[in-house]
Design a protein around this motif. Structure first.
Motif, PDB file in Angstrom:
ATOM      1  N   ARG A 226       8.593  50.823 -17.349  1.00 45.96           N
ATOM      2  CA  ARG A 226       9.991  50.424 -17.098  1.00 45.96           C
ATOM      3  C   ARG A 226      10.991  51.502 -17.512  1.00 45.96           C
ATOM      4  NH1 ARG A 226       9.899  44.078 -18.914  1.00 45.96           N
ATOM      5  NH2 ARG A 226       8.496  43.419 -17.266  1.00 45.96           N
ATOM      6  N   LEU A 227      10.498  52.521 -18.233  1.00 47.21           N
ATOM      7  CA  LEU A 227      11.373  53.593 -18.702  1.00 47.21           C
ATOM      8  C   LEU A 227      11.447  54.773 -17.729  1.00 47.21           C
ATOM      9  CD1 LEU A 227      10.171  53.731 -22.420  1.00 47.21           C
ATOM     10  CD2 LEU A 227      12.082  52.418 -21.467  1.00 47.21           C
ATOM     11  N   VAL A 228      10.557  54.816 -16.748  1.00 50.61           N
ATOM     12  CA  VAL A 228      10.512  55.942 -15.811  1.00 50.61           C
ATOM     13  C   VAL A 228      11.839  56.067 -15.086  1.00 50.61           C
ATOM     14  CG1 VAL A 228       9.402  56.859 -13.728  1.00 50.61           C
ATOM     15  CG2 VAL A 228       8.021  55.794 -15.518  1.00 50.61           C
ATOM     16  N   ASN A 229      12.298  57.313 -14.942  1.00 44.08           N
ATOM     17  CA  ASN A 229      13.551  57.573 -14.245  1.00 44.08           C
ATOM     18  C   ASN A 229      13.442  58.896 -13.504  1.00 44.08           C
ATOM     19  OD1 ASN A 229      14.782  59.822 -16.037  1.00 44.08           O
ATOM     20  ND2 ASN A 229      14.113  58.247 -17.498  1.00 44.08           N
ATOM     21  N   LYS A 230      14.474  59.261 -12.785  1.00 45.68           N
ATOM     22  CA  LYS A 230      14.415  60.478 -11.968  1.00 45.68           C
ATOM     23  C   LYS A 230      14.309  61.746 -12.811  1.00 45.68           C
ATOM     24  CE  LYS A 230      19.373  60.881 -11.625  1.00 45.68           C
ATOM     25  NZ  LYS A 230      20.536  61.073 -10.882  1.00 45.68           N
TER      26      LYS A 230
ATOM     27  N   ASN B 230      -6.315  49.448 -13.862  1.00 45.59           N
ATOM     28  CA  ASN B 230      -5.394  48.541 -13.152  1.00 45.59           C
ATOM     29  C   ASN B 230      -4.265  48.028 -14.033  1.00 45.59           C
ATOM     30  OD1 ASN B 230      -6.786  48.803 -10.753  1.00 45.59           O
ATOM     31  ND2 ASN B 230      -7.992  46.955 -11.064  1.00 45.59           N
ATOM     32  N   ASP B 231      -4.487  47.983 -15.345  1.00 45.66           N
ATOM     33  CA  ASP B 231      -3.478  47.445 -16.260  1.00 45.66           C
ATOM     34  C   ASP B 231      -2.516  48.498 -16.791  1.00 45.66           C
ATOM     35  OD1 ASP B 231      -4.802  45.053 -15.958  1.00 45.66           O
ATOM     36  OD2 ASP B 231      -5.839  45.157 -17.880  1.00 45.66           O
ATOM     37  N   HIS B 232      -2.937  49.753 -16.837  1.00 45.36           N
ATOM     38  CA  HIS B 232      -2.123  50.785 -17.482  1.00 45.36           C
ATOM     39  C   HIS B 232      -1.800  51.953 -16.565  1.00 45.36           C
ATOM     40  CE1 HIS B 232      -2.249  49.015 -21.522  1.00 45.36           C
ATOM     41  NE2 HIS B 232      -3.434  48.582 -21.146  1.00 45.36           N
ATOM     42  N   ILE B 233      -2.821  52.642 -16.098  1.00 40.27           N
ATOM     43  CA  ILE B 233      -2.588  53.874 -15.343  1.00 40.27           C
ATOM     44  C   ILE B 233      -2.029  53.597 -13.955  1.00 40.27           C
ATOM     45  CG2 ILE B 233      -3.719  55.897 -14.350  1.00 40.27           C
ATOM     46  CD1 ILE B 233      -5.518  55.934 -16.845  1.00 40.27           C
ATOM     47  N   LEU B 234      -2.617  52.684 -13.222  1.00 37.52           N
ATOM     48  CA  LEU B 234      -2.153  52.408 -11.860  1.00 37.52           C
ATOM     49  C   LEU B 234      -0.679  52.006 -11.808  1.00 37.52           C
ATOM     50  CD1 LEU B 234      -2.729  52.206  -8.837  1.00 37.52           C
ATOM     51  CD2 LEU B 234      -3.568  49.871  -9.250  1.00 37.52           C
ATOM     52  N   PRO B 235      -0.222  51.056 -12.631  1.00 38.39           N
ATOM     53  CA  PRO B 235       1.203  50.701 -12.568  1.00 38.39           C
ATOM     54  C   PRO B 235       2.115  51.881 -12.930  1.00 38.39           C
ATOM     55  CG  PRO B 235      -0.009  49.076 -13.863  1.00 38.39           C
ATOM     56  CD  PRO B 235      -0.948  50.190 -13.560  1.00 38.39           C
TER      57      PRO B 235
ATOM     58  N   VAL C 146       1.464  55.183 -12.555  1.00 40.89           N
ATOM     59  CA  VAL C 146       1.459  56.154 -11.452  1.00 40.89           C
ATOM     60  C   VAL C 146       2.309  55.640 -10.294  1.00 40.89           C
ATOM     61  CG1 VAL C 146      -0.006  57.255  -9.701  1.00 40.89           C
ATOM     62  CG2 VAL C 146      -0.722  57.239 -12.091  1.00 40.89           C
ATOM     63  N   LYS C 147       2.197  54.367  -9.988  1.00 40.54           N
ATOM     64  CA  LYS C 147       3.015  53.795  -8.901  1.00 40.54           C
ATOM     65  C   LYS C 147       4.498  53.954  -9.201  1.00 40.54           C
ATOM     66  CE  LYS C 147       1.590  49.947  -6.856  1.00 40.54           C
ATOM     67  NZ  LYS C 147       1.092  48.577  -6.668  1.00 40.54           N
ATOM     68  N   THR C 148       4.887  53.698 -10.433  1.00 41.63           N
ATOM     69  CA  THR C 148       6.295  53.815 -10.805  1.00 41.63           C
ATOM     70  C   THR C 148       6.751  55.271 -10.772  1.00 41.63           C
ATOM     71  OG1 THR C 148       6.074  51.857 -12.204  1.00 41.63           O
ATOM     72  CG2 THR C 148       7.999  53.251 -12.583  1.00 41.63           C
TER      73      THR C 148
ATOM     74  N   VAL D  56       8.564  61.365  -9.130  1.00 40.47           N
ATOM     75  CA  VAL D  56       8.153  62.238 -10.224  1.00 40.47           C
ATOM     76  C   VAL D  56       6.817  62.873  -9.835  1.00 40.47           C
ATOM     77  CG1 VAL D  56       7.423  62.329 -12.645  1.00 40.47           C
ATOM     78  CG2 VAL D  56       9.320  60.836 -11.958  1.00 40.47           C
ATOM     79  N   PRO D  57       6.698  64.199  -9.904  1.00 41.90           N
ATOM     80  CA  PRO D  57       5.406  64.826  -9.602  1.00 41.90           C
ATOM     81  C   PRO D  57       4.336  64.317 -10.564  1.00 41.90           C
ATOM     82  CG  PRO D  57       7.157  66.473  -9.730  1.00 41.90           C
ATOM     83  CD  PRO D  57       7.733  65.183 -10.235  1.00 41.90           C
ATOM     84  N   VAL D  58       3.216  63.902 -10.005  1.00 42.46           N
ATOM     85  CA  VAL D  58       2.143  63.347 -10.838  1.00 42.46           C
ATOM     86  C   VAL D  58       0.795  63.799 -10.300  1.00 42.46           C
ATOM     87  CG1 VAL D  58       2.053  61.162  -9.544  1.00 42.46           C
ATOM     88  CG2 VAL D  58       1.220  61.228 -11.884  1.00 42.46           C
ATOM     89  N   GLU D  59      -0.106  64.084 -11.226  1.00 40.18           N
ATOM     90  CA  GLU D  59      -1.501  64.355 -10.868  1.00 40.18           C
ATOM     91  C   GLU D  59      -2.359  63.396 -11.662  1.00 40.18           C
ATOM     92  OE1 GLU D  59      -4.809  67.838 -10.378  1.00 40.18           O
ATOM     93  OE2 GLU D  59      -2.693  68.242 -10.048  1.00 40.18           O
ATOM     94  N   LEU D  60      -3.274  62.733 -10.968  1.00 42.66           N
ATOM     95  CA  LEU D  60      -4.114  61.705 -11.572  1.00 42.66           C
ATOM     96  C   LEU D  60      -5.585  62.061 -11.398  1.00 42.66           C
ATOM     97  CD1 LEU D  60      -4.772  58.831 -12.681  1.00 42.66           C
ATOM     98  CD2 LEU D  60      -4.514  58.020 -10.326  1.00 42.66           C
TER      99      LEU D  60
END
Length: 127
Positions: free
Chosen positions: A41-45, A64-69, A71-73, A79-83
């Motif tokens: 909920r803290l993710v921002n531009k 499914n409980d931590h990483i997936l939500p 990364v989706k946000t 935000v550039p992300v590598e998983l």
């Protein structure tokens, strides 16, 4: 969780963040005796580029409980992300190699240990 939370503070000086099997949601608070927040909920531009790795076998911070939500946000906020979510390994392996295995009850996973070279390669792609 602290690294993820810090990376989302407005005007953070962080240029990037690397998260290994991160706790994002407060799903283990009761077990740990703490009160935390949902870091997604803290993710921002302004959240910096993020590298995340974990294992599908992780029972402490399930994908499914931590990483997936998270990364989706991150993606929703562009935000550039590598998983890298490995099919082997478990929670708490650190570098997953023989060096950290010495102090980690000989818990080594050669496949999962590739996260660190991948992280270093990813750092080279950042501007």
């Amino acid at each position: 969780q602290l690294a993820a939370a810090y990376s989302n503070i407005a005007h953070t000086k962080a240029k990037f963040v690397g998260l290994g099997y991160p706790v994002i949601k407060p799903t283990i608070d009761q077990r740990m005796g703490v009160v935390t927040e949902d870091v997604s909920r803290l993710v921002n531009k302004e959240t910096p580029a993020t590298f995340i790795w974990g294992s599908f076998n992780d029972e402490v911070t399930p994908f499914n409980d931590h990483i997936l939500p998270y990364v989706k946000t991150l993606r929703e906020h562009q935000v550039p992300v590598e998983l890298h979510e490995f099919s082997t390994g478990t929670h708490g392996l650190a570098l997953a190699n023989k060096y950290t295995g010495i102090v980690n009850h000989n818990r080594v996973d050669e496949h999962m240990s590739k996260w660190f070279p991948l992280f270093l390669d990813w750092l080279k792609t950042l501007k």
